[in-house]
Motif scaffolding. Structure first.
Motif, PDB file in Angstrom:
ATOM      1  N   PHE A 111       0.805  -1.217   0.000  1.00  0.00           N
ATOM      2  CA  PHE A 111       0.000   0.000   0.000  1.00  0.00           C
ATOM      3  C   PHE A 111       0.846   1.279   0.000  1.00  0.00           C
ATOM      4  CE2 PHE A 111      -2.573  -3.161   2.470  1.00  0.00           C
ATOM      5  CZ  PHE A 111      -3.508  -3.410   1.466  1.00  0.00           C
ATOM      6  N   ALA A 112       2.158   1.133   0.109  1.00  0.00           N
ATOM      7  CA  ALA A 112       3.016   2.305   0.288  1.00  0.00           C
ATOM      8  C   ALA A 112       3.087   3.223  -0.930  1.00  0.00           C
ATOM      9  CB  ALA A 112       4.421   1.865   0.701  1.00  0.00           C
ATOM     10  N   PRO A 113       3.203   2.712  -2.170  1.00  0.00           N
ATOM     11  CA  PRO A 113       3.311   3.660  -3.290  1.00  0.00           C
ATOM     12  C   PRO A 113       2.148   4.642  -3.359  1.00  0.00           C
ATOM     13  CG  PRO A 113       3.969   1.468  -4.012  1.00  0.00           C
ATOM     14  CD  PRO A 113       3.412   1.312  -2.629  1.00  0.00           C
ATOM     15  N   ARG A 114       0.930   4.140  -3.169  1.00  0.00           N
ATOM     16  CA  ARG A 114      -0.226   5.020  -3.225  1.00  0.00           C
ATOM     17  C   ARG A 114      -0.204   6.014  -2.066  1.00  0.00           C
ATOM     18  NH1 ARG A 114      -6.046   2.441  -4.250  1.00  0.00           N
ATOM     19  NH2 ARG A 114      -4.960   2.028  -6.214  1.00  0.00           N
ATOM     20  N   SER A 115       0.118   5.542  -0.867  1.00  0.00           N
ATOM     21  CA  SER A 115       0.105   6.440   0.288  1.00  0.00           C
ATOM     22  C   SER A 115       1.221   7.475   0.193  1.00  0.00           C
ATOM     23  CB  SER A 115       0.234   5.642   1.592  1.00  0.00           C
ATOM     24  OG  SER A 115       1.528   5.109   1.749  1.00  0.00           O
ATOM     25  N   LEU A 116       2.372   7.103  -0.370  1.00  0.00           N
ATOM     26  CA  LEU A 116       3.460   8.065  -0.531  1.00  0.00           C
ATOM     27  C   LEU A 116       3.096   9.150  -1.539  1.00  0.00           C
ATOM     28  CD1 LEU A 116       6.564   5.723  -0.405  1.00  0.00           C
ATOM     29  CD2 LEU A 116       6.031   7.573   1.185  1.00  0.00           C
ATOM     30  N   ARG A 117       2.375   8.773  -2.575  1.00  0.00           N
ATOM     31  CA  ARG A 117       1.935   9.793  -3.530  1.00  0.00           C
ATOM     32  C   ARG A 117       1.015  10.803  -2.840  1.00  0.00           C
ATOM     33  NH1 ARG A 117       2.163   5.151  -7.179  1.00  0.00           N
ATOM     34  NH2 ARG A 117       3.588   5.671  -8.886  1.00  0.00           N
ATOM     35  N   GLU A 118       0.079  10.294  -2.063  1.00  0.00           N
ATOM     36  CA  GLU A 118      -0.830  11.203  -1.367  1.00  0.00           C
ATOM     37  C   GLU A 118      -0.062  12.084  -0.378  1.00  0.00           C
ATOM     38  OE1 GLU A 118      -3.916   8.901   0.396  1.00  0.00           O
ATOM     39  OE2 GLU A 118      -4.866   8.421  -1.519  1.00  0.00           O
ATOM     40  N   ALA A 119       0.862  11.474   0.365  1.00  0.00           N
ATOM     41  CA  ALA A 119       1.622  12.244   1.357  1.00  0.00           C
ATOM     42  C   ALA A 119       2.532  13.271   0.702  1.00  0.00           C
ATOM     43  CB  ALA A 119       2.440  11.288   2.223  1.00  0.00           C
ATOM     44  N   SER A 120       3.016  12.974  -0.502  1.00  0.00           N
ATOM     45  CA  SER A 120       3.937  13.901  -1.179  1.00  0.00           C
ATOM     46  C   SER A 120       3.251  15.196  -1.585  1.00  0.00           C
ATOM     47  CB  SER A 120       4.538  13.233  -2.427  1.00  0.00           C
ATOM     48  OG  SER A 120       3.587  13.157  -3.486  1.00  0.00           O
ATOM     49  N   LEU A 121       1.932  15.210  -1.629  1.00  0.00           N
ATOM     50  CA  LEU A 121       1.223  16.428  -2.020  1.00  0.00           C
ATOM     51  C   LEU A 121       1.375  17.530  -0.980  1.00  0.00           C
ATOM     52  CD1 LEU A 121      -2.031  14.909  -3.540  1.00  0.00           C
ATOM     53  CD2 LEU A 121       0.189  15.341  -4.624  1.00  0.00           C
ATOM     54  N   ARG A 122       1.871  17.170   0.192  1.00  0.00           N
ATOM     55  CA  ARG A 122       2.171  18.157   1.235  1.00  0.00           C
ATOM     56  C   ARG A 122       3.484  18.875   0.941  1.00  0.00           C
ATOM     57  NH1 ARG A 122       2.729  21.687   4.168  1.00  0.00           N
ATOM     58  NH2 ARG A 122       2.393  21.873   6.401  1.00  0.00           N
ATOM     59  N   SER A 123       4.308  18.312   0.051  1.00  0.00           N
ATOM     60  CA  SER A 123       5.657  18.848  -0.186  1.00  0.00           C
ATOM     61  C   SER A 123       5.941  18.886  -1.682  1.00  0.00           C
ATOM     62  CB  SER A 123       6.709  17.985   0.525  1.00  0.00           C
ATOM     63  OG  SER A 123       6.449  17.888   1.908  1.00  0.00           O
ATOM     64  N   VAL A 124       5.295  19.805  -2.378  1.00  0.00           N
ATOM     65  CA  VAL A 124       5.450  19.918  -3.822  1.00  0.00           C
ATOM     66  C   VAL A 124       6.481  21.001  -4.137  1.00  0.00           C
ATOM     67  CG1 VAL A 124       4.278  20.456  -5.990  1.00  0.00           C
ATOM     68  CG2 VAL A 124       3.095  19.128  -4.215  1.00  0.00           C
ATOM     69  N   PRO A 125       7.570  20.660  -4.857  1.00  0.00           N
ATOM     70  CA  PRO A 125       8.609  21.650  -5.146  1.00  0.00           C
ATOM     71  C   PRO A 125       8.128  22.679  -6.175  1.00  0.00           C
ATOM     72  CG  PRO A 125       9.058  19.565  -6.268  1.00  0.00           C
ATOM     73  CD  PRO A 125       7.858  19.330  -5.410  1.00  0.00           C
ATOM     74  N   PRO A 126       8.906  23.824  -6.247  1.00  0.00           N
ATOM     75  CA  PRO A 126      10.130  24.146  -5.515  1.00  0.00           C
ATOM     76  C   PRO A 126       9.836  24.678  -4.116  1.00  0.00           C
ATOM     77  CG  PRO A 126       9.606  25.918  -7.018  1.00  0.00           C
ATOM     78  CD  PRO A 126       8.587  24.851  -7.278  1.00  0.00           C
ATOM     79  N   PHE A 127      10.908  24.733  -3.296  1.00  0.00           N
ATOM     80  CA  PHE A 127      10.783  25.172  -1.910  1.00  0.00           C
ATOM     81  C   PHE A 127      11.780  26.285  -1.635  1.00  0.00           C
ATOM     82  CE2 PHE A 127      10.464  20.548  -2.273  1.00  0.00           C
ATOM     83  CZ  PHE A 127       9.140  20.339  -1.896  1.00  0.00           C
ATOM     84  N   THR A 128      11.358  27.280  -0.893  1.00  0.00           N
ATOM     85  CA  THR A 128      12.259  28.319  -0.429  1.00  0.00           C
ATOM     86  C   THR A 128      12.313  28.256   1.084  1.00  0.00           C
ATOM     87  OG1 THR A 128      11.740  29.743  -2.309  1.00  0.00           O
ATOM     88  CG2 THR A 128      12.793  30.777  -0.410  1.00  0.00           C
ATOM     89  N   GLY A 129      13.517  28.043   1.622  1.00  0.00           N
ATOM     90  CA  GLY A 129      13.690  27.879   3.052  1.00  0.00           C
ATOM     91  C   GLY A 129      13.883  29.190   3.781  1.00  0.00           C
ATOM     92  N   LEU A 130      14.037  29.086   5.085  1.00  0.00           N
ATOM     93  CA  LEU A 130      14.284  30.258   5.913  1.00  0.00           C
ATOM     94  C   LEU A 130      15.578  30.957   5.511  1.00  0.00           C
ATOM     95  CD1 LEU A 130      13.229  31.841   8.400  1.00  0.00           C
ATOM     96  CD2 LEU A 130      14.632  30.325   9.829  1.00  0.00           C
ATOM     97  N   ASP A 131      16.510  30.185   4.929  1.00  0.00           N
ATOM     98  CA  ASP A 131      17.777  30.765   4.468  1.00  0.00           C
ATOM     99  C   ASP A 131      17.638  31.515   3.153  1.00  0.00           C
ATOM    100  OD1 ASP A 131      17.328  28.639   2.774  1.00  0.00           O
ATOM    101  OD2 ASP A 131      19.149  27.530   3.317  1.00  0.00           O
ATOM    102  N   GLY A 132      16.444  31.504   2.570  1.00  0.00           N
ATOM    103  CA  GLY A 132      16.223  32.194   1.306  1.00  0.00           C
ATOM    104  C   GLY A 132      16.623  31.399   0.080  1.00  0.00           C
ATOM    105  N   VAL A 133      17.165  30.196   0.268  1.00  0.00           N
ATOM    106  CA  VAL A 133      17.592  29.365  -0.856  1.00  0.00           C
ATOM    107  C   VAL A 133      16.393  28.590  -1.393  1.00  0.00           C
ATOM    108  CG1 VAL A 133      19.072  27.445  -1.565  1.00  0.00           C
ATOM    109  CG2 VAL A 133      19.931  29.168   0.046  1.00  0.00           C
ATOM    110  N   THR A 134      16.209  28.632  -2.709  1.00  0.00           N
ATOM    111  CA  THR A 134      15.147  27.869  -3.354  1.00  0.00           C
ATOM    112  C   THR A 134      15.716  26.565  -3.893  1.00  0.00           C
ATOM    113  OG1 THR A 134      13.946  29.869  -3.936  1.00  0.00           O
ATOM    114  CG2 THR A 134      13.400  27.866  -5.161  1.00  0.00           C
ATOM    115  N   ARG A 135      15.068  25.475  -3.551  1.00  0.00           N
ATOM    116  CA  ARG A 135      15.551  24.147  -3.924  1.00  0.00           C
ATOM    117  C   ARG A 135      14.588  23.477  -4.895  1.00  0.00           C
ATOM    118  NH1 ARG A 135      17.014  25.447   1.196  1.00  0.00           N
ATOM    119  NH2 ARG A 135      19.196  25.054   1.745  1.00  0.00           N
TER     120      ARG A 135
END
Length: 312
Positions: free
Chosen positions: A50-74
Motif C-alpha cells: 500500500f506504500a506507493p499510493r500512500s506516498l503519492r498522497e503524502a507527497s502532495l504536502r511537499s510539492v517543489p520548488p521550496f524556499t527555506g528560511l535561508d532564502g535558498v530555493t531548492r
C-alpha cells in the motif's frame, strides 16, 4: 485561463504533482517515480504493497520548488515525472521480478534519477539489475537489518536476501555500506559473507556515539544507489513498518547521512521500502517518508554537482 493549484487533499495524486507518464512512453525528466506495490516476500506483517499510493498522497504536502528560511530555493527547474506502478501478478514472484527489472530499466533510460516506491525490500534486487551497466556501483543502505541472508525458510528471494542475490549476479556492484544495524536477530552466515566481501557494516551504536565518524566512512566520488528501509528509523519516528526495531535513526540523522552521500557522490537511484501505512493509523509514517524522499532530492540538487543530466 490560469487554474488554481489544488490543496494537498485535492486532485488526482501523483508523486509531488508530477505529470503521469508510462514507463515505455516518449518522455524525459530529471526525477521519475515508479511504484512497486509488492510485499509477498515478507517474513512478518504485510502492508508495504500500500506504500506507493500512500506516498503519492503524502507527497502532495511537499510539492517543489521550496524556499527555506535561508532564502535558498531548492528543486527549482528540476523536472519530475510519475511513471505509475509496475503491474504485478499477485502470486508469481519470478514474473514480478522480471516486470520490476524491465520497468526499472525503462524509467532509468528516461530520467537522471529514478525514485522507486516500494514495496518490501525484496524489490531492491530486481531494481538493481537495471543498474548492471553502471561502473563501480556502490550501495548505501539505511536499515536495521543486513538483508544479506542466503535463504530464509527455504526461500532465496525474500526481503532478507536482496543484496545477497544482487552481489551474486552483478560484477559491477562492488561495495555496500549498511548503516543503522541493530536488534537481536542476525544471521551469522550473512554477517560473515558480507564482511568477507568487504562491505561496511555500521551498527546504530556507532551512529549514536559518533555521527561525524560515520559520515566520514561513506563512499566518496562513486556511483551510489541509495536504499532506504524505513525500519532503519526508530519506531517513534516511523512506526508503520513490518519489523520495527527500537533505538533506530532519528529523522535528522537519516537526512544527514543521505545528504552527505549526495554531497560526495553521483546518486544513480533511490528506493524507499518496507513502509506499511496500514500499521500507522496516525499517517505520520508516510508523511515523514515522503518528506525524506524530497529532502534527499533537495540534497542532490544542492550538492550533486556531478549529477549527470540534472538540469538546474
Amino acid at each position: 485561463m490560469t487554474h488554481p493549484t489544488h490543496l494537498p487533499y485535492g486532485g488526482i495524486p501523483t508523486f509531488a504533482r508530477a505529470p503521469m507518464v508510462q514507463p515505455e512512453g516518449d518522455w524525459t525528466a530529471d526525477v521519475a517515480a515508479l511504484g512497486i506495490p509488492f510485499d509477498i516476500a515478507l517474513g512478518f506483517r504485510p502492508g508495504a504493497r500500500f506504500a506507493p499510493r500512500s506516498l503519492r498522497e503524502a507527497s502532495l504536502r511537499s510539492v517543489p520548488p521550496f524556499t527555506g528560511l535561508d532564502g535558498v530555493t531548492r528543486l527549482a527547474g528540476v523536472t519530475f515525472a510519475d511513471a505509475g506502478d509496475v503491474v504485478l501478478p499477485s502470486l508469481e514472484p519470478e514474473l514480478a521480478r522480471q516486470r520490476i527489472s524491465a520497468a526499472a530499466e525503462l524509467v532509468r533510460d528516461r530520467c537522471s534519477l529514478p525514485v522507486f516506491l516500494g514495496g518490501d525490500h525484496s524489490v531492491t534486487y530486481p531494481i538493481l539489475r537495471a543498474f548492471a551497466g553502471v561502473p563501480d556501483l556502490h550501495v548505501v543502505q539505511l536499515d536495521a537489518h543486513l538483508d544479506f541472508t542466503d535463504t530464509r525458510n527455504d526461500t532465496r528471494f525474500s526481503n532478507s536476501s536482496p543484496f545477497r542475490r544482487a552481489c551474486e549476479e552483478m560484477e559491477n556492484l562492488v561495495h555496500i555500506t549498511t548503516i543503522g544495524l541493530r536488534g537481536l536477530r542476525f544471521d551469522p552466515d550473512a554477517v560473515a559473507a558480507a564482511r568477507a566481501r568487504g562491505h561496511t557494516l555500521i551498527p546504530m551504536t556507532d551512529v549514536t556515539g559518533d555521527l561525524p565518524g560515520v559520515l566520514a566512512r561513506l563512499p566518496r566520488g562513486k556511483n551510489v544507489y541509495l536504499s532506504v528501509d524505513v525500519d532503519g528509523f526508530d519506531p517513534s519516528v516511523i512506526p508503520g513498518t513490518s519489523s520495527p526495531e527500537p533505538d533506530g535513526l532519528t529523522y535528522a540523522q537519516g537526512v544527514s547521512i543521505l545528504a552527505e552521500t549526495a554531497r560526495h557522490n553521483t546518486v544513480v537511484g533511490l528506493d524507499v521500502v518496507e513502509l506499511a501505512p496500514n500499521l500507522d493509523p496516525t499517517g505520520r509514517s508516510e508523511l515523514l517518508t515522503a518528506r525524506l524522499i524530497i529532502e534527499t532530492l533537495c540534497a542532490v540538487d544542492e550538492f550533486g554537482a556531478a549529477q549527470p543530466g540534472w538540469t538546474r
